[in-house]
Design a protein around this motif. Structure first.
Motif, PDB file in Angstrom:
ATOM      1  N   LYS A 273       0.832  -1.203   0.000  1.00 21.61           N
ATOM      2  CA  LYS A 273       0.000   0.000   0.000  1.00 21.61           C
ATOM      3  C   LYS A 273       0.868   1.255   0.000  1.00 21.61           C
ATOM      4  N   PHE A 274       1.995   1.190   0.707  1.00 25.00           N
ATOM      5  CA  PHE A 274       2.895   2.338   0.709  1.00 25.00           C
ATOM      6  C   PHE A 274       3.467   2.563  -0.698  1.00 25.00           C
ATOM      7  N   GLY A 275       3.763   1.466  -1.399  1.00 22.80           N
ATOM      8  CA  GLY A 275       4.250   1.582  -2.765  1.00 22.80           C
ATOM      9  C   GLY A 275       3.249   2.288  -3.670  1.00 22.80           C
ATOM     10  N   ALA A 276       1.953   2.013  -3.451  1.00 20.41           N
ATOM     11  CA  ALA A 276       0.922   2.684  -4.233  1.00 20.41           C
ATOM     12  C   ALA A 276       0.909   4.182  -3.933  1.00 20.41           C
ATOM     13  N   CYS A 277       1.175   4.557  -2.685  1.00 14.92           N
ATOM     14  CA  CYS A 277       1.237   5.973  -2.322  1.00 14.92           C
ATOM     15  C   CYS A 277       2.416   6.653  -3.012  1.00 14.92           C
ATOM     16  N   VAL A 278       3.556   5.958  -3.048  1.00 12.17           N
ATOM     17  CA  VAL A 278       4.736   6.504  -3.722  1.00 12.17           C
ATOM     18  C   VAL A 278       4.444   6.731  -5.200  1.00 12.17           C
ATOM     19  N   ALA A 279       3.728   5.783  -5.814  1.00 13.77           N
ATOM     20  CA  ALA A 279       3.406   5.906  -7.238  1.00 13.77           C
ATOM     21  C   ALA A 279       2.514   7.114  -7.496  1.00 13.77           C
ATOM     22  N   ILE A 280       1.591   7.392  -6.603  1.00 15.23           N
ATOM     23  CA  ILE A 280       0.719   8.558  -6.763  1.00 15.23           C
ATOM     24  C   ILE A 280       1.548   9.838  -6.684  1.00 15.23           C
ATOM     25  N   VAL A 281       2.474   9.891  -5.712  1.00 20.23           N
ATOM     26  CA  VAL A 281       3.313  11.078  -5.559  1.00 20.23           C
ATOM     27  C   VAL A 281       4.169  11.287  -6.800  1.00 20.23           C
ATOM     28  N   ALA A 282       4.653  10.188  -7.407  1.00 18.41           N
ATOM     29  CA  ALA A 282       5.528  10.285  -8.578  1.00 18.41           C
ATOM     30  C   ALA A 282       4.822  10.920  -9.769  1.00 18.41           C
ATOM     31  N   GLN A 283       3.471  10.924  -9.766  1.00 21.63           N
ATOM     32  CA  GLN A 283       2.729  11.514 -10.866  1.00 21.63           C
ATOM     33  C   GLN A 283       2.643  13.036 -10.747  1.00 21.63           C
ATOM     34  N   LEU A 284       3.028  13.568  -9.590  1.00 19.07           N
ATOM     35  CA  LEU A 284       2.964  15.007  -9.365  1.00 19.07           C
ATOM     36  C   LEU A 284       4.237  15.670  -9.870  1.00 19.07           C
ATOM     37  N   ALA A 285       4.119  16.906 -10.281  1.00 20.27           N
ATOM     38  CA  ALA A 285       5.289  17.674 -10.714  1.00 20.27           C
ATOM     39  C   ALA A 285       6.113  18.090  -9.502  1.00 20.27           C
ATOM     40  N   ALA A 286       7.413  18.184  -9.679  1.00 16.78           N
ATOM     41  CA  ALA A 286       8.270  18.617  -8.582  1.00 16.78           C
ATOM     42  C   ALA A 286       7.826  19.987  -8.083  1.00 16.78           C
ATOM     43  N   GLY A 287       7.681  20.108  -6.779  1.00 16.83           N
ATOM     44  CA  GLY A 287       7.249  21.370  -6.183  1.00 16.83           C
ATOM     45  C   GLY A 287       5.750  21.551  -6.129  1.00 16.83           C
ATOM     46  N   GLU A 288       4.986  20.619  -6.733  1.00 13.75           N
ATOM     47  CA  GLU A 288       3.521  20.749  -6.756  1.00 13.75           C
ATOM     48  C   GLU A 288       2.953  20.544  -5.363  1.00 13.75           C
ATOM     49  N   HIS A 289       2.040  21.428  -4.983  1.00  9.60           N
ATOM     50  CA  HIS A 289       1.386  21.327  -3.681  1.00  9.60           C
ATOM     51  C   HIS A 289       0.156  20.435  -3.780  1.00  9.60           C
ATOM     52  N   PHE A 290      -0.147  19.786  -2.689  1.00 11.97           N
ATOM     53  CA  PHE A 290      -1.383  18.998  -2.613  1.00 11.97           C
ATOM     54  C   PHE A 290      -1.797  18.895  -1.148  1.00 11.97           C
ATOM     55  N   THR A 291      -3.055  18.564  -0.942  1.00 14.37           N
ATOM     56  CA  THR A 291      -3.575  18.434   0.418  1.00 14.37           C
ATOM     57  C   THR A 291      -3.809  16.972   0.755  1.00 14.37           C
ATOM     58  N   ARG A 292      -4.092  16.745   2.006  1.00 12.64           N
ATOM     59  CA  ARG A 292      -4.325  15.377   2.464  1.00 12.64           C
ATOM     60  C   ARG A 292      -5.488  14.728   1.720  1.00 12.64           C
ATOM     61  N   GLU A 293      -6.506  15.529   1.348  1.00  9.26           N
ATOM     62  CA  GLU A 293      -7.666  14.996   0.643  1.00  9.26           C
ATOM     63  C   GLU A 293      -7.278  14.351  -0.686  1.00  9.26           C
ATOM     64  N   HIS A 294      -6.107  14.734  -1.225  1.00 11.92           N
ATOM     65  CA  HIS A 294      -5.632  14.156  -2.476  1.00 11.92           C
ATOM     66  C   HIS A 294      -5.518  12.632  -2.355  1.00 11.92           C
ATOM     67  N   PHE A 295      -5.301  12.153  -1.119  1.00 16.70           N
ATOM     68  CA  PHE A 295      -5.102  10.730  -0.904  1.00 16.70           C
ATOM     69  C   PHE A 295      -6.362  10.016  -0.397  1.00 16.70           C
ATOM     70  N   ASP A 296      -7.444  10.746  -0.210  1.00 15.32           N
ATOM     71  CA  ASP A 296      -8.636  10.125   0.368  1.00 15.32           C
ATOM     72  C   ASP A 296      -9.180   8.990  -0.496  1.00 15.32           C
ATOM     73  N   GLU A 297      -9.298   9.226  -1.811  1.00 12.68           N
ATOM     74  CA  GLU A 297      -9.821   8.182  -2.689  1.00 12.68           C
ATOM     75  C   GLU A 297      -8.879   6.986  -2.733  1.00 12.68           C
ATOM     76  N   LEU A 298      -7.568   7.255  -2.728  1.00 12.72           N
ATOM     77  CA  LEU A 298      -6.603   6.164  -2.712  1.00 12.72           C
ATOM     78  C   LEU A 298      -6.730   5.349  -1.431  1.00 12.72           C
ATOM     79  N   ALA A 299      -6.849   6.066  -0.302  1.00 12.82           N
ATOM     80  CA  ALA A 299      -6.979   5.368   0.973  1.00 12.82           C
ATOM     81  C   ALA A 299      -8.228   4.491   0.993  1.00 12.82           C
TER      82      ALA A 299
END
Length: 336
Positions: A273-299
């Motif tokens: 599950k942690f690997g899936a979280c890393v993969a989601i982060v890798a899709q973001l641009a460097a320096g891109e901001h996001f909130t905790r809600e970004h992970f709600d659907e994944l969770a």
């Protein structure tokens, strides 16, 4: 010659104790348990959670297991005569929960405070009266379950530490004196989205004295807090003298709570599950901001409880995948 009083003040105003002043306390009997080792007898225990989470249903099912001498949450139990008192609902409302859990069979004292306006409604007078009524019907009652326990707090001062502490100390004294064990059902505090208590024991509505002056706390919550129709529930077992545990339950079509599985410890992180979280982060641009809600659907898709998601985010920070900008907001960084 007069003896120094226990707790007398020395000239420097510090308490002075002399061994000759101490009155030997009575020898305590060996520990006995309702559920060994998580619920000792002659103590006050709490079952907490939001309205509709299934507190009453779970307790009725637990009482059925106790009566049969069956294990509860995997621990051995001992059958003891019990009574059930309901203080914040009608007899009919309580009976519906009872029917879901036990097919409606009532062969134990069942008391409803709302049906008797002449009964005391607050503090130890109310508790003592409920116990007296239960023992009038069943003289050997040793377990008193009080649904709506918080409503008995003197003056309704559930947020006042001293009031709650004094009430629970008195309850503990009654339990010891009258060979009684008490289980109180209480509500939990309201919290806003993206907020949480660091310790589940602190979720109880009101002062922290509720958990501080109680023994075992069982906390039931919605698995998916955004969907009240979701049948999933999480049960957190929070005893004093045993490890904390978390269990997953679900309501079945008959309204009973069914055990699903025991979850890993609070500190456990599933590497897949942690690997899936890393993969989601890798899709973001460097320096891109996001909130905790970004992970709600994944969770939700990975069946990571909302409370646990914070541990995954913390690990992402520790490993340098993201950094915390301010509360609830993060930024993707490129690992060096």
């Amino acid at each position: 010659t007069s003896q120094t009083r226990v707790g007398a003040l020395c000239p420097d105003r510090t308490p002075h104790f002399c061994s000759g002043d101490l009155v030997p306390y009575k020898e305590l009997s060996p520990d006995e348990f309702l559920i060994d080792p998580i619920m000792p007898t002659r103590e006050v225990h709490l079952v907490a959670g939001p309205s509709g989470a299934g507190k009453s249903t779970w307790v009725f099912q637990m009482l059925a297991d106790l009566r049969a001498g069956a294990p509860v949450l995997g621990y051995p139990s001992v059958s003891r005569p019990f009574a059930y008192a309901i203080c914040d609902r009608s007899t009919r409302s309580g009976r519906r929960a009872l029917q879901r859990a036990t097919n409606g069979k009532i062969d134990f004292p069942y008391l409803c405070l709302r049906d008797h306006p002449e009964w005391p409604t607050h503090g130890m007078p109310a508790v003592q009266h409920l116990l007296n009524m239960a023992r009038r019907e069943q003289p050997d009652t040793q377990l008193l379950v009080i649904d709506g326990f918080g409503s008995l707090c003197p003056g309704g001062k559930v947020n006042d530490y001293d009031t709650v502490a004094t009430f629970l100390r008195s309850m503990g004294g009654l339990c010891e004196k009258d060979d009684m064990t008490a289980i109180g059902l209480v509500h939990c505090s309201k919290i806003k989205e993206n907020e949480q208590f660091m310790r589940p024991r602190d979720n109880i509505l009101g002062s922290t004295a509720w958990s501080s002056f109680s023994e075992c706390v069982v906390y039931l919550e919605y698995e998916n807090f955004k969907d009240n129709n979701d049948p999933g529930r999480l049960l957190r077992l929070l005893p004093r003298d045993a490890p904390n545990q978390t269990f997953r339950y679900k309501f079945n079509e008959t309204g009973r709570l069914e055990f699903v599985e025991e979850l890993q410890g609070e500190s456990h992180i599933d590497e897949n599950k942690f690997g899936a979280c890393v993969a989601i982060v890798a899709q973001l641009a460097a320096g891109e901001h996001f909130t905790r809600e970004h992970f709600d659907e994944l969770a939700e898709a990975l069946k990571i409880p909302r409370r646990s998601m914070d541990r995954y985010l913390t690990k992402l920070v520790e490993l340098g995948h993201i950094e915390r900008v301010f509360k609830g907001t993060y930024r993707r960084v490129l690992p060096s």
